[in-house]
Enzyme design. Structure first.
Site, short mmCIF file in Angstrom:
data_model
loop_
_atom_site.label_atom_id
_atom_site.label_comp_id
_atom_site.label_asym_id
_atom_site.label_seq_id
_atom_site.Cartn_x
_atom_site.Cartn_y
_atom_site.Cartn_z
N GLY A 185 89.29 -10.57 10.80
CA GLY A 185 89.90 -11.12 9.58
C GLY A 185 90.97 -10.24 8.99
N GLU A 186 90.86 -8.94 9.17
CA GLU A 186 91.75 -8.04 8.43
C GLU A 186 92.74 -7.27 9.28
OE1 GLU A 186 89.37 -6.59 4.64
OE2 GLU A 186 88.08 -6.81 6.38
N ASN A 213 86.41 -17.56 19.60
CA ASN A 213 87.16 -18.82 19.66
C ASN A 213 88.64 -18.47 19.72
OD1 ASN A 213 88.68 -21.14 18.86
ND2 ASN A 213 86.82 -22.04 18.01
MO1 MOS Z 1 87.95 -8.88 2.50
S1 MOS Z 1 89.34 -7.91 1.40
O1 MOS Z 1 86.72 -7.73 2.64
O2 MOS Z 1 87.65 -10.33 1.82
#
Ligand code: MOS
Length: 750
Positions: free
Chosen positions: A716-717, A644
């Site tokens: 996410g990271e 997305n």
């Molecule tokens: Mo992440 S620090 O694996 O929520």
């Protein structure tokens, strides 16, 4: 694909922005009581007396629970990496079942009252006396007590190729530098909150969580219940970032308070309560040394670290992992160390390890470029590896240099004079910095079901977590494409242990993990529906082979022959057809775990998989005060396939914002005399606010990883990695000063 890749609005967006979304502290219960914590004020010792008299007499107080009267709970299980749910305990302390104190802030009493105000007020009226023991609480002073970290399946603590020390000593150019990073703490918008009640011997819990199955399993152990007697409900999570992965004391003690009072009980931690009872990111001391030839090719790379863990628990970070993957040095040595402290267990926070490890590595690489008179991107290009530098494994996919190239063009990198302090606008010194972003890709087993109903709708049932990143939206897009139905026909039920156990929303792994199972379930469902159609008398698909049939427009067709799912199911007299991935028996679960673990280990032997990127930053530094402002940001990322385009950009942007906090303002101050966090509030712990953040330009190359489900690599990271390095490098370019200690506050620039 119709939906995958599109910038589709989040399905939960309206509910969240209108306030209709219900968070864990917002479930109405008749007869609800409120709980508040009393925190220890010493680092280590034993409680000798607790005076609860005044608190108990306060009108509205229902119970004061201490180690003197708390019902017995089972201790936390010993962590065992082969049984993931044992990792759920954030600390090993059996709260209120002991008079021992292990950290300054540990809960030593819980007050339950008719209202929140009475509970909090009465908590202040409790007096505790202690016998104090000596305690190690000053991280800087404990460096010498660090011991080598042990490797686990999830994190390798050391690695070596050749003789890096000897190569460093022989190198024509060498840097050997020391860096420190501060402890930082979790400050999600939603502070940790729990609502718990007991229905006989069933425990029901509303809790913002990144892993509802872990919360359920852990509470079942602590309260000695079969795990099916515990239900954890968590459809909305107001930010988590790692801070809601493990089970912290507030959760356990709310369940205990509900048991003691026989009432539904709600605990909403104050911001201070979060600092005192939920761990933060470890501080670090790092050494990065690089030796290079005149042409910039690296002959030696050494990266070592010292981090802390609490004596009662704490995550061991992979601080040096970036140095295994980024540069093609002939000799490499990475090694991590830990020191045990009498402090609250530290925990994971967005890119644990890589976020701070990439700061030290990327600042050193920049420094080397200046030493050699090379452009920092050119130096990286000269050391870009064809295979994983430490062990020669193949990269599944890597477009790091492409990210730098596109970023350099878009950011106007080539036009900048390399000389530090050479750009100025009145009082403001201007600097530009660059750094690599890197985060490994993970995937874990995920169970789910996909059900097609005779009205043509699709229901996906899976225990995934929605912390604000648009997980359910991404899953709906993928399912709609896989089954060729409109997205509006798809519903995802999530965030509840009543659903199949899916996976953790951590390690940037949730979407990839769920996607693998979702595609498998959709394929199973397709086969089941087709089989139904070809066997049903009167069906236009009767007798056809699957290869002759295409799924489209919410049905199965061979040219104009065929029919909608709705008609297929009606004709066959079926209300629904369901496909499941994952076992529903304990034995099957174990078999699944063994299977997926061996696949996982085999895969890791063959491939190095990661998301990567290039962070470009421009800073303004006030030449009189040293105040640093970020004026421009561009991140270009290789995150495999983008599901997305809108939510992916938000994830990456959010990571960059968090990285700017890490670089410039965030710092948890621990009193070296007693281990107490002294700035446990947002007025004295500075997270970036809107005024601190410029427009962040995020791009991605959108190139599927051939070894990941649908080509998806986690997002996410990776956004937070490289950020602090890019800021530090830009600050140097502006001022000529190398600041090797985070955060880069103005006092360090004067
Ligand atoms: Mo992440 S620090 O694996 O929520």
């Amino acid at each position: 694909m119709r939906y995958v890749g599109q910038p589709i609005d989040r399905l939960d967006g309206v509910a969240k922005t209108t306030g209709a979304a219900r968070f864990s502290a917002e479930y109405p219960y008749p007869n609800l009581a409120y709980a508040a914590l009393v925190h220890a004020t010493i680092a280590r010792g034993r409680i000798t007396r607790i005076d609860t008299g005044t608190a108990r007499k306060t009108p509205g107080v229902l119970a004061v629970i201490t180690h003197g009267n708390a019902p017995e709970m089972k201790p936390a299980p010993k962590p065992n990496q082969f049984d993931m749910s044992t990792l759920a305990a954030a600390t090993s302390v059996n709260y209120l079942n002991t008079d021992e104190v292990y950290w300054n802030g540990q809960p030593v009493a819980v007050v339950v009252a008719e209202t929140l105000d009475v509970a909090r007020e009465a908590a202040y009226l409790i007096e505790v006396e202690y016998a104090e023991y000596p305690a190690a609480v000053d991280f800087a002073a404990e460096e010498g007590n660090a011991r080598p970290q042990k490797s686990t399946m999830l994190s390798e603590a050391d690695g070596r190729k050749g003789d890096a020390e000897a190569a460093l000593a022989d190198a024509p150019f060498a840097l050997d530098l020391r860096y420190t990073t501060a402890q930082v703490n979790h400050n999600a918008i939603e502070p940790h909150s729990t609502t718990a009640y007991w229905d006989g011997d069933h425990l029901i819990l509303h809790e913002g969580s990144q892993n509802v199955a872990w919360v359920r399993d852990h509470l079942a152990i602590r309260f000695d219940l079969p795990k099916q007697n515990v239900r954890v409900i968590s459809p909305f999570v107001g930010g988590a970032f790692g801070g809601k992965s493990f089970v912290w004391p507030g959760t356990v003690l709310t369940a205990l308070a509900a048991k003691v009072t026989g009432r539904p009980v709600r605990m909403m931690l104050t911001r201070e309560g979060v600092f005192r009872t939920v761990g933060g990111r470890t501080p670090s001391i790092q050494r990065v040394a690089i030796g290079a030839q005149l042409d910039g090719s690296m002959t030696a790379l050494i990266h070592t670290s010292v981090c802390q863990v609490g004596r009662t628990g704490g995550w061991s970070e992979q601080v040096t992992s970036v140095s295994r993957h980024l540069y093609d040095a002939a000799n490499i040595q990475v090694q991590q160390n830990l020191v045990g402290m009498d402090l609250l267990a530290n925990t994971i926070m967005r890119a644990p390890g890589e976020s701070i490890g990439s700061f030290a590595l990327e600042a050193t690489v920049d420094e080397l470029a200046y030493e050699l008179g090379l452009d920092p991107i050119e130096l990286r290009a000269r050391n870009e590896p064809a295979r994983n530098p430490l062990d020669g494994k193949a990269f599944s996919h890597r477009l790091l240099m492409e990210c730098f190239e596109e970023g350099a063009k878009e950011f106007g990198w080539a036009g900048r004079p390399q000389e530090p302090g050479s750009m100025r606008d009145g009082r403001w010194l201007i600097g530009m910095g660059v750094a690599a972003a890197y985060h490994p890709a993970w995937r874990f087993p995920a169970n789910l079901t996909v059900r097609l109903s005779d009205d043509g709708t699709v229901l996906i049932r899976c225990g995934l977590h929605e912390m604000g990143m648009g997980s359910a939206t991404a899953v709906s897009q993928i399912a709609a494409d896989a089954l060729c139905v409109p997205m509006a026909a798809v519903t995802v039920a999530y965030g509840d242990t009543a659903l199949p156990d899916t996976t953790t929303a951590g390690a940037s792994s949730q979407t990839a993990s769920v996607t693998a199972s979702l595609l498998a379930a959709c394929a199973k469902l397709d086969r089941a529906v087709f089989t139904l159609a070809r066997k049903t008398p009167g069906s236009p698909l009767r007798g056809l082979r699957r290869a002759d049939v295409t799924a489209r427009d919410g049905g199965l067709y061979n040219g104009s022959r065929g029919e909608s799912y709705h008609d297929i199911l009606r004709r066959a007299g079926r209300a629904s057809v369901e496909a499941r991935v994952g076992a529903d028996t304990r034995l099957g679960e174990i078999a699944d775990q063994v299977r997926s673990m061996s696949k996982f280990l085999l895969d890791r032997r063959r491939w190095v998989k990661a998301a990567c990127g290039a962070q470009f930053c421009e800073v303004l530094v006030d030449s009189d005060t040293g105040e640093t402002r970020i004026s421009r940001w561009l991140g270009v990322f290789d995150v495999g396939r983008v599901v997305n385009a809108k939510t992916a950009a938000s994830q990456l942007r959010g990571g960059i914002v968090m990285g700017i906090g890490l670089a410039l303002t965030e710092e948890t101050l621990v009193d070296p005399r007693n281990g107490r966090i002294v700035n446990a509030s947002l007025s004295e712990y500075h997270v970036p606010v809107h005024a601190d953040i410029p427009v962040i330009d995020v791009r991605y190359l959108d190139d599927p990883d051939p070894t990941m489900p649908l080509g998806v690599v986690g997002i996410g990271e990776v956004g937070v990695t490289g950020v602090a390095g890019a800021v530090a490098n830009a600050v140097f370019h502006a001022t000529g000063k190398r600041i090797r200690d985070l955060p880069i506050t103005l006092d360090k620039l004067l």
